[in-house]
Motif scaffolding. Structure first.
Motif, PDB file in Angstrom:
ATOM      1  N   MET A   5      -5.484  -4.991 -16.402  1.00  5.86           N
ATOM      2  CA  MET A   5      -6.751  -4.552 -15.840  1.00  5.86           C
ATOM      3  C   MET A   5      -6.551  -4.100 -14.405  1.00  5.86           C
ATOM      4  SD  MET A   5      -7.653  -6.986 -13.412  1.00  5.86           S
ATOM      5  CE  MET A   5      -9.427  -6.856 -13.383  1.00  5.86           C
ATOM      6  N   SER A   6      -7.533  -3.382 -13.901  1.00  4.35           N
ATOM      7  CA  SER A   6      -7.558  -3.011 -12.495  1.00  4.35           C
ATOM      8  C   SER A   6      -9.016  -2.787 -12.114  1.00  4.35           C
ATOM      9  CB  SER A   6      -6.740  -1.743 -12.225  1.00  4.35           C
ATOM     10  OG  SER A   6      -7.255  -0.648 -12.956  1.00  4.35           O
ATOM     11  N   GLY A   7      -9.315  -2.876 -10.847  1.00  2.31           N
ATOM     12  CA  GLY A   7     -10.701  -2.666 -10.437  1.00  2.31           C
ATOM     13  C   GLY A   7     -10.928  -2.999  -8.983  1.00  2.31           C
ATOM     14  N   HIS A  35     -16.500  -8.576   1.871  1.00  2.00           N
ATOM     15  CA  HIS A  35     -15.154  -8.014   1.786  1.00  2.00           C
ATOM     16  C   HIS A  35     -14.986  -7.258   0.475  1.00  2.00           C
ATOM     17  CE1 HIS A  35     -13.924 -10.556   5.197  1.00  2.00           C
ATOM     18  NE2 HIS A  35     -14.686 -11.480   4.618  1.00  2.00           N
ATOM     19  N   THR A  36     -14.099  -6.290   0.501  1.00  3.04           N
ATOM     20  CA  THR A  36     -13.777  -5.518  -0.697  1.00  3.04           C
ATOM     21  C   THR A  36     -12.326  -5.756  -1.078  1.00  3.04           C
ATOM     22  OG1 THR A  36     -15.381  -3.793  -0.152  1.00  3.04           O
ATOM     23  CG2 THR A  36     -13.659  -3.218  -1.718  1.00  3.04           C
ATOM     24  N   LEU A  37     -12.104  -6.102  -2.337  1.00  5.63           N
ATOM     25  CA  LEU A  37     -10.771  -6.332  -2.862  1.00  5.63           C
ATOM     26  C   LEU A  37     -10.460  -5.306  -3.931  1.00  5.63           C
ATOM     27  CD1 LEU A  37     -10.874 -10.214  -3.411  1.00  5.63           C
ATOM     28  CD2 LEU A  37      -9.974  -9.000  -1.433  1.00  5.63           C
ATOM     29  N   ARG A  38      -9.225  -4.834  -3.925  1.00  8.84           N
ATOM     30  CA  ARG A  38      -8.737  -4.026  -5.028  1.00  8.84           C
ATOM     31  C   ARG A  38      -7.730  -4.878  -5.795  1.00  8.84           C
ATOM     32  NH1 ARG A  38      -7.627   0.734  -2.488  1.00  8.84           N
ATOM     33  NH2 ARG A  38      -5.507   0.045  -1.987  1.00  8.84           N
ATOM     34  N   VAL A  39      -7.944  -5.063  -7.093  1.00 12.17           N
ATOM     35  CA  VAL A  39      -7.120  -5.974  -7.875  1.00 12.17           C
ATOM     36  C   VAL A  39      -6.490  -5.245  -9.053  1.00 12.17           C
ATOM     37  CG1 VAL A  39      -8.541  -7.958  -7.244  1.00 12.17           C
ATOM     38  CG2 VAL A  39      -9.049  -6.703  -9.338  1.00 12.17           C
ATOM     39  N   ALA A  40      -5.340  -5.741  -9.490  1.00 14.21           N
ATOM     40  CA  ALA A  40      -4.657  -5.155 -10.645  1.00 14.21           C
ATOM     41  C   ALA A  40      -3.753  -6.200 -11.271  1.00 14.21           C
ATOM     42  CB  ALA A  40      -3.836  -3.929 -10.234  1.00 14.21           C
ATOM     43  N   SER A  54     -11.322  -1.394 -15.096  1.00 13.40           N
ATOM     44  CA  SER A  54     -10.672  -0.702 -16.204  1.00 13.40           C
ATOM     45  C   SER A  54      -9.721  -1.679 -16.874  1.00 13.40           C
ATOM     46  CB  SER A  54      -9.891   0.514 -15.701  1.00 13.40           C
ATOM     47  OG  SER A  54      -9.058   1.039 -16.724  1.00 13.40           O
ATOM     48  N   PHE A  55      -9.645  -1.609 -18.196  1.00 11.31           N
ATOM     49  CA  PHE A  55      -8.749  -2.487 -18.934  1.00 11.31           C
ATOM     50  C   PHE A  55      -7.519  -1.739 -19.445  1.00 11.31           C
ATOM     51  CE2 PHE A  55     -12.923  -4.552 -19.195  1.00 11.31           C
ATOM     52  CZ  PHE A  55     -12.584  -5.763 -18.593  1.00 11.31           C
ATOM     53  N   ALA A  56      -7.257  -0.577 -18.885  1.00  8.95           N
ATOM     54  CA  ALA A  56      -6.019   0.145 -19.159  1.00  8.95           C
ATOM     55  C   ALA A  56      -4.905  -0.431 -18.289  1.00  8.95           C
ATOM     56  CB  ALA A  56      -6.201   1.636 -18.864  1.00  8.95           C
TER      57      ALA A  56
END
Length: 392
Positions: A76-78, A121-126, A264-266
């Protein structure tokens, strides 16, 4: 919104993967924490969607909690937005004013934990399986990233151009295969607190990050808790929590609101997890075994997470007890930024236990007695005083 009548809970939630035999074990023990709880605790009445919300198949709270437990999203990512309002000043600024007390690199994850305890705060995760995760804290003019790639754990602070490096302490079978500080982390901690002192229900549906979701609501039954309720937005297809909101009994803004704004779950591109120290960066190497550096912020907000301390009470009104061994009123003797910080929060109280000071946030309160005992929990000031009186 009128509930849909149901006499009992059977079967599994909608869209559940039929290959349940291939799923990994739940990350928390659902049969003990939820399924084994009396029916009065877990809502058996599924709710219908309100006007404008997605029309999803009926599901009970028990089925929804089981769906969360069986969720096994590995790729996943988001983007996650986290807002925290404990009623505290900016802890990052406070830490800068006091000094960190050690010489850790600004790229060391331990120096970044307090930032998520206040503000937005904003996080970008993957994530891509058990050996690849990345969390980036996005700031106005800089970015901090924590990357786990196979055996390597990298922290990079672009503002200082410093790098932290250590070796992962666990094998892929032992590690979580998702990034920390997501709604799932917070939901997992809240679900650990589900017992006979808790009400759990489904409260309709919602659209979260462009996906259909159910709304799971957790409420303490006990009057002494500072928590009004916890709402978890659960992805209808995967069972992954997409949003977590903790609202205090005092009202106002949530103490914690964490939710995906994009997901996204790609599988993320492999390059997402590649890292090489930039030219000219200062690199701090740490030998394995000193500390864990996985991004695990969820435990900060778990009302029932009091492991390692003596406890008084049960459920959401559990109070942790410590004995510092310090005698006399020490708070007035504290100097500098910390002394002013503590003094601004303290209320003088007295009782059968003697005298002490209560330090308050919108969620967690702590009573420090003049004889050096500490009582703390997500409970009211009165509950702390009663606990100290009973413990005398």
């Amino acid at each position: 919104m009128a509930p849909y009548e149901s006499d009992h809970a059977t079967g599994t939630g909608p869209d559940e993967d039929p290959r349940t035999g291939r799923r990994k074990a739940a990350r928390y023990v659902v049969p003990v924490a939820v399924v084994g709880v009396a029916a009065a605790t877990i809502g058996l009445v599924p709710a219908l969607a309100a006007s404008g919300d997605p029309d999803l198949p009926k599901i009970t709270a028990q089925q929804l909690v089981e769906k969360i437990a069986k969720s096994d999203v590995q790729r996943m990512s988001g983007t996650v937005k986290i807002s925290t309002d404990l009623g505290l000043p900016d802890l990052g600024s406070l830490q800068d004013g006091m000094g960190s007390g050690h010489e850790d690199s600004p790229a060391d994850p331990r120096t970044r934990l307090t930032e998520l305890a206040s503000g937005t705060h904003t996080l970008r995760v993957a994530a891509d399986g058990p050996e690849k995760q990345k969390v980036s804290l996005l700031e106005r003019d800089a970015e901090y990233s924590l990357i786990h790639n196979d055996k390597d754990v990298w922290g990079y602070d672009s503002a200082s151009n410093e790098v932290f490096h250590t070796t992962a302490q666990h094998t892929g079978e032992q590690r979580e295969h998702r990034p920390g500080a997501t709604p799932h982390d917070f939901a997992e901690e809240a679900l650990k607190s589900v017992d006979s002192t808790t009400s759990v229900t489904v409260d309709g549906t919602a659209r979260i990050a462009g996906r259909d979701a159910y709304q799971l609501v957790i409420k303490p039954r006990q009057s002494g808790s500072t928590v009004r309720d916890v709402t978890i937005g659960v992805d209808a297809r995967t069972g992954l929590p997409l949003k977590f909101t903790l609202t205090p009994k005092s009202g106002g803004a949530p103490v914690l609101d964490a939710g995906f704004t994009k997901v996204s779950f790609a599988a993320p591109p492999a390059s997402t997890f590649d890292f090489r120290p930039p030219k000219g960066a200062k690199v701090t190497e740490e030998k394995p075994g000193k500390d864990e550096h996985a991004p695990d912020f969820g435990g900060q907000f778990a009302p029932g997470d009091l492991s390692g301390a003596d406890t008084i009470g049960e459920g959401w009104t559990t109070i942790a007890k410590f004995d510092t061994g310090a005698k006399g009123d020490k708070t007035s003797q504290q100097g500098g930024a910390m002394g002013g910080f503590l003094g601004s929060l303290g209320d003088q109280v007295s009782g059968d236990f003697g005298k002490g000071t209560v330090f308050s946030t919108r969620l967690v309160n702590a009573l420090i007695t003049d004889d050096g005992k500490v009582y703390a929990g997500a409970v009211t000031k009165d509950a702390l005083v009663k606990a100290a009186d009973a413990d005398k």
